[in-house]
Design a protein around this motif. Sequence first.
Motif, PDB file in Angstrom:
ATOM      1  N   TRP A 171       0.831  -1.212   0.000  1.00  0.00           N
ATOM      2  CA  TRP A 171       0.000   0.000   0.000  1.00  0.00           C
ATOM      3  C   TRP A 171       0.865   1.261   0.000  1.00  0.00           C
ATOM      4  CZ3 TRP A 171      -4.427   1.738  -1.413  1.00  0.00           C
ATOM      5  CH2 TRP A 171      -4.762   3.054  -1.087  1.00  0.00           C
TER       6      TRP A 171
ATOM      7  N   GLU B 234       0.806   4.151  -2.804  1.00  0.00           N
ATOM      8  CA  GLU B 234       0.549   5.543  -2.429  1.00  0.00           C
ATOM      9  C   GLU B 234       1.703   6.450  -2.873  1.00  0.00           C
ATOM     10  OE1 GLU B 234      -1.846   7.070   1.338  1.00  0.00           O
ATOM     11  OE2 GLU B 234       0.190   6.439   1.842  1.00  0.00           O
TER      12      GLU B 234
ATOM     13  N   ARG C 264      -4.811  11.179  -5.199  1.00  0.00           N
ATOM     14  CA  ARG C 264      -3.797  10.233  -4.716  1.00  0.00           C
ATOM     15  C   ARG C 264      -4.436   8.931  -4.252  1.00  0.00           C
ATOM     16  NH1 ARG C 264      -1.566  12.057   0.395  1.00  0.00           N
ATOM     17  NH2 ARG C 264      -3.324  10.840   1.138  1.00  0.00           N
TER      18      ARG C 264
ATOM     19  N   ALA D 270      -3.842   5.425  -5.891  1.00  0.00           N
ATOM     20  CA  ALA D 270      -3.226   4.389  -5.055  1.00  0.00           C
ATOM     21  C   ALA D 270      -4.095   3.128  -5.048  1.00  0.00           C
ATOM     22  CB  ALA D 270      -3.003   4.903  -3.637  1.00  0.00           C
TER      23      ALA D 270
END
Length: 170
Positions: free
Chosen positions: A22, A26, A50, A54
Amino acid sequence: MQHRGHESTDGGGSELTVPMAWLYAEYIADELLRTGDLMPPTSFEFRAGRDALALTIFLSDTEGELSGIRVVTQLETWLSLTAYDQPWHEWVRDRLAELTAEAAGSGLPDPDLELAEEAWRWLQETELLAPDLNAVPGGAPVAGEDEGPKVWTPAWQLGLPLGHLAIHLF
C-alpha cells in the motif's frame, strides 16, 4: 492468499507488520500527481486523486509484485482502469471484496488491505465542492461567481479523473 508485500520490521512475523504494497502504491500515486502539478499537494482534491490512484495501483497488482514493478510498464493498465467510460468504483468494490475474502480465509490480518479499505471509505464518504459538469451549457453564472455552478461530489468522482490526467501527463 498471495503475499501482498508487507514485511515485519524485525525480520520475523511476530512484530509490527509494515504495509509495503500500500505504501508503495501511495508513493507512486503521489509522485504521478506531483509531476502533473495539477493542484496543491495539501488540498483535499490532491488527496482524492492520490487515494484513487493508489487504489488503482494497489488493486491492479494481481500477482503480488507491486514493489518490483516498473511504473512505465503499468501506465496503460492504470489509464484503462481510470478511463471515464469504465466502472471504476464497481471494480474497486469487487476487488476489495475478493481481497477481503482471501484475507478472511487466511486468518491473518492484512495491513495493506486495511489501508486500502480506509482510503476507499474516505473516497466514498467525503464530498468535495466541484464544478457541476452536468450544468446546462451556456448557462449564465450567478453574480459574483466566476467559475459557474458547483455541486457536492463524492471524492472518488473528483479524484479519479485527476489521477487519470496525472497518468497522461507523466
